[in-house]
Scaffold this motif. Sequence first.
Motif, PDB file in Angstrom:
ATOM      1  N   THR A  79      36.236  23.203  61.107  1.00  0.00           N
ATOM      2  CA  THR A  79      35.306  24.040  60.829  1.00  0.00           C
ATOM      3  C   THR A  79      35.292  24.712  59.544  1.00  0.00           C
ATOM      4  N   LEU A  80      36.620  25.321  59.427  1.00  0.00           N
ATOM      5  CA  LEU A  80      36.534  26.091  58.037  1.00  0.00           C
ATOM      6  C   LEU A  80      36.395  25.035  56.715  1.00  0.00           C
ATOM      7  N   ASP A  81      36.658  23.721  56.781  1.00  0.00           N
ATOM      8  CA  ASP A  81      36.537  22.805  55.659  1.00  0.00           C
ATOM      9  C   ASP A  81      34.962  22.544  55.467  1.00  0.00           C
ATOM     10  N   ASN A  82      34.304  22.774  56.672  1.00  0.00           N
ATOM     11  CA  ASN A  82      32.703  22.539  56.513  1.00  0.00           C
ATOM     12  C   ASN A  82      32.025  23.831  55.895  1.00  0.00           C
ATOM     13  N   ASN A  83      32.758  24.959  56.051  1.00  0.00           N
ATOM     14  CA  ASN A  83      32.175  26.245  55.720  1.00  0.00           C
ATOM     15  C   ASN A  83      32.524  26.337  54.229  1.00  0.00           C
ATOM     16  N   GLU A  84      33.415  25.879  53.777  1.00  0.00           N
ATOM     17  CA  GLU A  84      33.952  26.118  52.589  1.00  0.00           C
ATOM     18  C   GLU A  84      33.183  24.945  51.597  1.00  0.00           C
ATOM     19  N   ILE A  85      32.820  23.859  52.130  1.00  0.00           N
ATOM     20  CA  ILE A  85      32.137  22.904  51.358  1.00  0.00           C
ATOM     21  C   ILE A  85      30.650  23.517  51.182  1.00  0.00           C
ATOM     22  N   ALA A  86      30.300  24.376  51.994  1.00  0.00           N
ATOM     23  CA  ALA A  86      28.783  24.942  51.784  1.00  0.00           C
ATOM     24  C   ALA A  86      28.735  25.797  50.914  1.00  0.00           C
ATOM     25  N   ILE A  87      29.683  26.142  50.010  1.00  0.00           N
ATOM     26  CA  ILE A  87      29.617  27.113  48.890  1.00  0.00           C
ATOM     27  C   ILE A  87      28.559  26.630  48.185  1.00  0.00           C
ATOM     28  N   ASP A  88      27.683  27.213  47.626  1.00  0.00           N
ATOM     29  CA  ASP A  88      26.544  26.863  46.470  1.00  0.00           C
ATOM     30  C   ASP A  88      27.153  26.969  44.940  1.00  0.00           C
ATOM     31  N   VAL A  89      27.801  25.920  44.480  1.00  0.00           N
ATOM     32  CA  VAL A  89      28.274  25.889  43.110  1.00  0.00           C
ATOM     33  C   VAL A  89      27.116  26.359  42.069  1.00  0.00           C
ATOM     34  N   THR A  90      25.892  26.043  42.491  1.00  0.00           N
ATOM     35  CA  THR A  90      24.880  26.379  41.255  1.00  0.00           C
ATOM     36  C   THR A  90      24.799  28.086  41.161  1.00  0.00           C
ATOM     37  N   LEU A  91      25.193  28.816  42.025  1.00  0.00           N
ATOM     38  CA  LEU A  91      25.176  30.237  41.797  1.00  0.00           C
ATOM     39  C   LEU A  91      25.924  30.573  40.599  1.00  0.00           C
ATOM     40  N   PRO A  92      25.594  31.656  40.065  1.00  0.00           N
ATOM     41  CA  PRO A  92      26.242  32.243  38.984  1.00  0.00           C
ATOM     42  C   PRO A  92      27.630  32.821  39.409  1.00  0.00           C
ATOM     43  N   GLY A  93      28.854  32.616  38.506  1.00  0.00           N
ATOM     44  CA  GLY A  93      30.078  32.923  38.842  1.00  0.00           C
ATOM     45  C   GLY A  93      30.023  34.611  38.693  1.00  0.00           C
ATOM     46  N   LEU A  94      31.363  34.994  39.407  1.00  0.00           N
ATOM     47  CA  LEU A  94      31.644  36.461  39.059  1.00  0.00           C
ATOM     48  C   LEU A  94      32.146  36.753  37.938  1.00  0.00           C
ATOM     49  N   ALA A  95      31.650  37.849  36.976  1.00  0.00           N
ATOM     50  CA  ALA A  95      31.808  37.851  35.705  1.00  0.00           C
ATOM     51  C   ALA A  95      33.308  38.679  35.893  1.00  0.00           C
ATOM     52  N   ARG A  96      34.134  38.261  34.980  1.00  0.00           N
ATOM     53  CA  ARG A  96      35.639  38.510  34.728  1.00  0.00           C
ATOM     54  C   ARG A  96      35.488  40.084  33.938  1.00  0.00           C
ATOM     55  N   PRO A  97      36.005  41.199  34.347  1.00  0.00           N
ATOM     56  CA  PRO A  97      35.940  42.359  33.167  1.00  0.00           C
ATOM     57  C   PRO A  97      36.683  41.860  31.837  1.00  0.00           C
ATOM     58  N   VAL A  98      35.975  41.910  30.770  1.00  0.00           N
ATOM     59  CA  VAL A  98      36.261  41.473  29.456  1.00  0.00           C
ATOM     60  C   VAL A  98      36.841  42.824  28.743  1.00  0.00           C
ATOM     61  N   GLY A  99      37.850  42.984  28.151  1.00  0.00           N
ATOM     62  CA  GLY A  99      38.213  44.176  27.369  1.00  0.00           C
ATOM     63  C   GLY A  99      37.854  43.859  25.922  1.00  0.00           C
ATOM     64  N   HIS A 100      37.949  44.970  24.999  1.00  0.00           N
ATOM     65  CA  HIS A 100      37.766  44.930  23.653  1.00  0.00           C
ATOM     66  C   HIS A 100      38.699  45.633  22.601  1.00  0.00           C
ATOM     67  N   LEU A 101      38.793  45.332  21.516  1.00  0.00           N
ATOM     68  CA  LEU A 101      39.679  46.116  20.525  1.00  0.00           C
ATOM     69  C   LEU A 101      39.458  47.754  20.770  1.00  0.00           C
ATOM     70  N   HIS A 102      40.463  48.571  20.700  1.00  0.00           N
ATOM     71  CA  HIS A 102      40.436  49.771  20.331  1.00  0.00           C
ATOM     72  C   HIS A 102      39.594  49.959  19.000  1.00  0.00           C
ATOM     73  N   LEU A 103      38.845  51.209  19.088  1.00  0.00           N
ATOM     74  CA  LEU A 103      38.016  51.698  17.757  1.00  0.00           C
ATOM     75  C   LEU A 103      39.060  51.704  16.547  1.00  0.00           C
ATOM     76  N   MET A 104      40.240  52.372  16.853  1.00  0.00           N
ATOM     77  CA  MET A 104      41.186  52.484  15.516  1.00  0.00           C
ATOM     78  C   MET A 104      41.824  50.898  15.131  1.00  0.00           C
ATOM     79  N   THR A 105      41.942  49.891  16.134  1.00  0.00           N
ATOM     80  CA  THR A 105      42.377  48.490  15.680  1.00  0.00           C
ATOM     81  C   THR A 105      41.225  48.036  14.988  1.00  0.00           C
ATOM     82  N   THR A 106      39.979  48.039  15.314  1.00  0.00           N
ATOM     83  CA  THR A 106      38.966  47.584  14.652  1.00  0.00           C
ATOM     84  C   THR A 106      38.953  48.187  13.193  1.00  0.00           C
ATOM     85  N   ALA A 107      38.927  49.675  13.120  1.00  0.00           N
ATOM     86  CA  ALA A 107      38.959  50.132  11.650  1.00  0.00           C
ATOM     87  C   ALA A 107      40.291  49.626  11.122  1.00  0.00           C
ATOM     88  N   ILE A 108      41.336  49.511  11.404  1.00  0.00           N
ATOM     89  CA  ILE A 108      42.593  49.072  10.583  1.00  0.00           C
ATOM     90  C   ILE A 108      42.189  47.870   9.966  1.00  0.00           C
TER      91      ILE A 108
END
Length: 341
Positions: A79-108
């Motif tokens: 049952t679980l196998d069937n359920n997991e296969i039913a996942i729609d792979v065309t749906l957009p993925g979950l966005a991972r949080p992406v960081g960025h450089l600190h303002l002062m690192t950019t300045a330097i």
Amino acid sequence: MRSELQAIQADFDQAIDQIQTLVDLDALEVRFLGRKQGVVTELLKQLKTLPKDEVGPVGALANEVKTHIADGLAARRRTLDNNEIAIDVTLPGLARPVGHLHLMTTAIRQISDVFARIGFERVRYPEVEWDYYAFEALNMPADHVARDEWETFFIDRQPIDKKLGQRVLTPHTSSGQIRKMEEGILPIKMINISKCYRRQIDVSHVPMFHQFEGLCIDRGVNITHLKGTIDYFVQNFFGPERTTRLRPYHFQFTEPSFEIDINCGICLGKGCRMCKEGWLELGGAGMVHPNVLKAGGIDASVYSGFAFGWGVERTYLMKSGVNIDDLRALYKNDLGFLQQF
Ligand code: FA5
């Protein structure tokens, strides 16, 4: 043992209904049938302790329970196998949080890049520094009042070395001047960007901040070279229409000394509501004092140089137009604030 087997089966029947993922199912299988400590396996090991005539019937019951559990697991897995296969792979993925450089690192990085283009080598020197490099060799003898302006953090209460004195957290990047000269390679064109520390905290001061310090020493270096270098920096960092002016000032380690002002980005020097007089203060500069050259082992009758040292935080905030009315906000680690940039 019969009742224990029945209890195990009841336990399993209850547990299997709760399972929603394959990972949990695997864990359940290990718990009941695992070869090492599965509950059924453990019980089977005790078969041999039963009276002879009991072994047969109890063994048969044990096998029944084992089969029941194995069948239950297999059915749930399907049952679980069937359920997991039913996942729609065309749906957009979950966005991972992406960081960025600190303002002062950019300045330097931006500051180093501009100076690299005109041959200034990026250097760094210790932040835990000797009094000698921070003050003494910069023409500020022990009791000189000018030292008070630096509001220093001391590591040692008393001098611990006859020449070097006590250790401090470096209050400015000028300490790198003598260290660079002592390396004994001329000419010098360095840009020293580093953390500095002072016992100050209010809207325009933080106890840990950054400075960038330029030092250029060669034969025949004069004030026009200082002005040209600074103008190159402000035009490349702030914009082509910007320029600087030198205003007489006093530093113990430069002679003559200046405060450098930059024309206001809004009125370009005419005077407006923002700047009042058309000019904004950038930071200190000057021609390296002969006593400093001497302390660095350089012959002041042959070589001359200029130096400047400005705050990264204040310089960058002037450029970005970021309206931060409290410098402390940069270092509060408040993501709500930092994510805006
Ligand atoms: C100096 O530190 C000199 N060493 C600069 C210098 C170098 C002059 C070479 C001549 C030749 P001053 O104390 O003014 O000067 O500090 C320079 C800059 O550091 C200030 O203009 C400011 O932008 C920054 N600054 C100083 N203290 C703090 C602080 N507590 N928080 C944030 N920025 C600071």
